[in-house]
Design a protein around this motif. Structure first.
Motif, PDB file in Angstrom:
ATOM      1  N   ASP A  12       0.805  -1.225   0.000  1.00 42.16           N
ATOM      2  CA  ASP A  12       0.000   0.000   0.000  1.00 42.16           C
ATOM      3  C   ASP A  12       0.834   1.268   0.000  1.00 42.16           C
ATOM      4  N   GLU A  42      -9.981   8.197  -7.040  1.00 37.92           N
ATOM      5  CA  GLU A  42      -9.035   9.077  -6.365  1.00 37.92           C
ATOM      6  C   GLU A  42      -7.780   8.296  -5.992  1.00 37.92           C
ATOM      7  N   SER A  44      -5.060   6.611  -3.866  1.00 36.83           N
ATOM      8  CA  SER A  44      -5.110   6.120  -2.494  1.00 36.83           C
ATOM      9  C   SER A  44      -3.774   6.209  -1.767  1.00 36.83           C
ATOM     10  N   SER A  47      -2.751  11.903  -2.218  1.00 34.44           N
ATOM     11  CA  SER A  47      -3.535  12.831  -3.034  1.00 34.44           C
ATOM     12  C   SER A  47      -2.753  14.123  -3.200  1.00 34.44           C
ATOM     13  N   TYR A  57      -0.939   7.008  -7.318  1.00 31.87           N
ATOM     14  CA  TYR A  57      -1.992   6.020  -7.450  1.00 31.87           C
ATOM     15  C   TYR A  57      -1.465   4.647  -7.077  1.00 31.87           C
ATOM     16  N   ARG A  60      -4.352  -0.877  -7.006  1.00 29.84           N
ATOM     17  CA  ARG A  60      -5.808  -1.052  -7.071  1.00 29.84           C
ATOM     18  C   ARG A  60      -6.465   0.116  -7.793  1.00 29.84           C
ATOM     19  N   ASP A  61      -5.966   1.342  -7.568  1.00 35.59           N
ATOM     20  CA  ASP A  61      -6.493   2.519  -8.263  1.00 35.59           C
ATOM     21  C   ASP A  61      -6.347   2.367  -9.775  1.00 35.59           C
ATOM     22  N   ARG A  89     -15.396  -0.597  -4.827  1.00 40.13           N
ATOM     23  CA  ARG A  89     -14.879   0.055  -3.612  1.00 40.13           C
ATOM     24  C   ARG A  89     -15.284  -0.690  -2.352  1.00 40.13           C
TER      25      ARG A  89
END
Length: 173
Positions: A12, A42, A44, A47, A57, A60-61, A89
């Motif tokens: 992540d 958006e 994750s 931002s 990003y 998964r995005d 989501r």
């Protein structure tokens, strides 16, 4: 194969800048920016926090970006796509590989087994399907050849040889 469970773990903290996400998903930067601003997809990992910061990003995005692109290419409305993205989501990353999205051009249906796909087709529904596990592998292949970076939540990293970035980092420190 529509359904598969043997997908790798995701980090992540690893992210991809906008141009890399665009290349992997097959979209334009203008689409990426619009979808981020309207909340469709958006970033994750990080931002944008004002001028000079880069969105990052996650895998998964980018997977969702590519699914959105495929749905748009088949004529599904953006409103219907937003509904499909809400389904994605609500699911965890581990569940995505087992989903096949089917559409009749007006609605998007989520199928989690071969029987559900067959039932949908026998009922006269479904014009096309997107096996998310297959898209996962495509994105994974694209990203393996593109640059990534670790999320640094305090300030964007200074790139070697980039004087302006080095000055900004020094000023923030």
């Amino acid at each position: 194969m529509l359904f598969s469970d043997d997908l790798p773990e995701l980090d992540d903290e690893v992210g991809y800048r906008g141009p890399t996400a665009c290349k992997a998903a097959g979209i334009t930067y203008r689409q990426l920016d619009y979808w981020a601003r309207t909340g469709l997809v958006e970033p994750s990992v990080r931002s944008a926090g004002g001028s000079g910061t880069q969105r990052l990003y996650g895998f998964r995005d980018i997977l969702v970006l590519k699914v959105v692109k495929r749905l748009l290419d088949t004529g599904v409305s953006l409103q219907q796509i937003r509904g499909a993205i809400e389904v994605l989501r609500r699911r965890g990353v581990d569940d995505l590989a087992g989903i096949t999205l089917m559409s009749d051009g007006a609605s998007v249906y989520e199928c989690t087994s071969s029987d559900e796909v067959i039932d949908l087709l026998q009922g006269g529904q479904g014009v096309f399907g997107i096996a998310v596990g297959k898209v996962w592998r495509e994105v994974e292949g694209e990203l393996s050849e593109l640059p990534s970076e670790r999320a640094e939540h305090d300030a964007p990293p200074a790139r070697a040889g980039d004087e302006l970035s080095a000055r900004r980092a020094a000023r923030l420190a």
